[in-house]
Enzyme design. Structure first.
Site, short mmCIF file in Angstrom:
data_model
loop_
_atom_site.label_atom_id
_atom_site.label_comp_id
_atom_site.label_asym_id
_atom_site.label_seq_id
_atom_site.Cartn_x
_atom_site.Cartn_y
_atom_site.Cartn_z
N ASP A 60 0.89 -1.11 0.01
CA ASP A 60 -0.06 0.10 -0.05
C ASP A 60 0.89 1.29 0.23
O ASP A 60 2.19 1.00 0.07
CB ASP A 60 -1.09 0.02 1.01
CG ASP A 60 -0.26 0.02 2.56
OD1 ASP A 60 0.74 -0.17 2.62
OD2 ASP A 60 -1.10 0.56 3.55
N TYR A 62 3.28 4.67 0.77
CA TYR A 62 3.71 5.03 1.78
C TYR A 62 2.55 6.26 2.59
O TYR A 62 1.83 6.65 2.15
CB TYR A 62 5.01 6.15 1.59
CG TYR A 62 6.00 5.34 0.92
CD1 TYR A 62 6.59 4.48 1.54
CD2 TYR A 62 6.32 5.72 -0.53
CE1 TYR A 62 7.62 3.63 0.90
CE2 TYR A 62 7.34 5.12 -1.35
CZ TYR A 62 8.07 4.02 -0.51
OH TYR A 62 9.12 3.47 -1.02
N PHE A 73 6.49 2.13 -4.56
CA PHE A 73 7.76 2.38 -4.17
C PHE A 73 8.20 3.66 -4.33
O PHE A 73 9.42 4.14 -3.66
CB PHE A 73 8.71 1.50 -4.75
CG PHE A 73 8.45 0.02 -4.15
CD1 PHE A 73 8.79 -0.41 -2.77
CD2 PHE A 73 7.81 -0.99 -4.92
CE1 PHE A 73 8.48 -1.64 -2.19
CE2 PHE A 73 7.53 -2.31 -4.48
CZ PHE A 73 7.98 -2.62 -2.99
N HIS A 183 10.72 -8.95 0.58
CA HIS A 183 10.42 -7.61 0.42
C HIS A 183 11.76 -6.67 0.60
O HIS A 183 12.45 -7.20 1.58
CB HIS A 183 9.57 -7.00 1.38
CG HIS A 183 8.75 -5.71 1.22
ND1 HIS A 183 9.40 -4.69 1.45
CD2 HIS A 183 7.55 -5.35 0.53
CE1 HIS A 183 8.62 -3.67 1.29
NE2 HIS A 183 7.47 -4.29 0.55
#
Length: 216
Positions: A60, A62, A73, A183
């Protein structure tokens, strides 16, 4: 081939999306939600369907002020790179032997080259990660992934972390290429994101199917 606008309009006509939209209207009115409403679908505005090569799947947006811009990202060039972005840049340097062209953390140049930077959840409340979990965004993003799987060929999916890797079941591995890794967050990057070489592997695949490599 349908445009993203047409594909999104099909989703918006569905009952789950009506419920999602009503809930988002309330939350944007009563709390601080990121990204700004006009940036929620930025990933689709930046990467045309006829140029799609790669899908990078995030969780989701930031949830800090000024960070989210609708691209997984990616953050605006004017702010400090978040930890996950720092680790992505480290892996690019290690993998390719050169610095990324996106040292400032803004990934629009990737998007323009055909990298869809898609989050599984497209909105979030300030300082509350995954706060818009189960509103309906997961249905939306699953449907987008399934559409890509069914209607495109030779797309490279970069799935980082357990939530993203779980989407493997939606992708036809006979038609597409799936690369998985932990991740890039500091909590998991050292468990296999570092050293995954996804950036060079992606370009090797693109070259093998006569498509232009990504300038990472």
């Amino acid at each position: 081939m349908l445009s993203w606008k047409e594909i999104i309009e099909i989703e918006r006509s569905k009952e789950y999306c009506h419920i999602l939209q009503d809930e988002l209207d309330k939350r944007y009115e009563t709390s601080v939600v990121y990204p700004e409403r006009n940036k929620v679908f930025s990933a689709f505005n930046q990467t045309a369907t006829d140029n799609l090569k790669v899908v990078i799947l995030g969780q989701d947006p930031y949830h800090g002020e000024g960070q989210a811009q609708g691209l997984a990202f990616s953050t605006p060039a004017s702010i400090k790179n978040p930890p996950s972005m720092v680790n992505i840049l480290k892996e690019i340097k290690s993998d390719l032997g050169v610095d990324s062209t996106c040292q400032n953390g803004e990934l629009k140049s990737w998007a323009k080259q055909g990298v869809l930077l898609l989050n599984t959840i497209l909105t979030v409340e300030a300082n509350r990660a995954k706060s818009h979990h189960n509103l309906g965004w997961e249905i939306f993003s699953d449907n987008i992934i399934s559409y890509i799987s069914d209607n495109f060929e030779n797309i490279i999916f970069l799935l980082w972390g357990a939530n993203a890797i779980n989407k493997t079941k939606l992708i036809d591995s006979n038609r597409h290429h799936i690369l998985t890794a932990p991740h890039p967050s500091p909590l998991s990057a050292y468990r296999g994101f570092f050293g995954c070489k996804h950036f060079s592997k992606t370009n090797e695949i693109l070259k093998s199917i006569d498509r232009e490599a990504i300038v990472w």
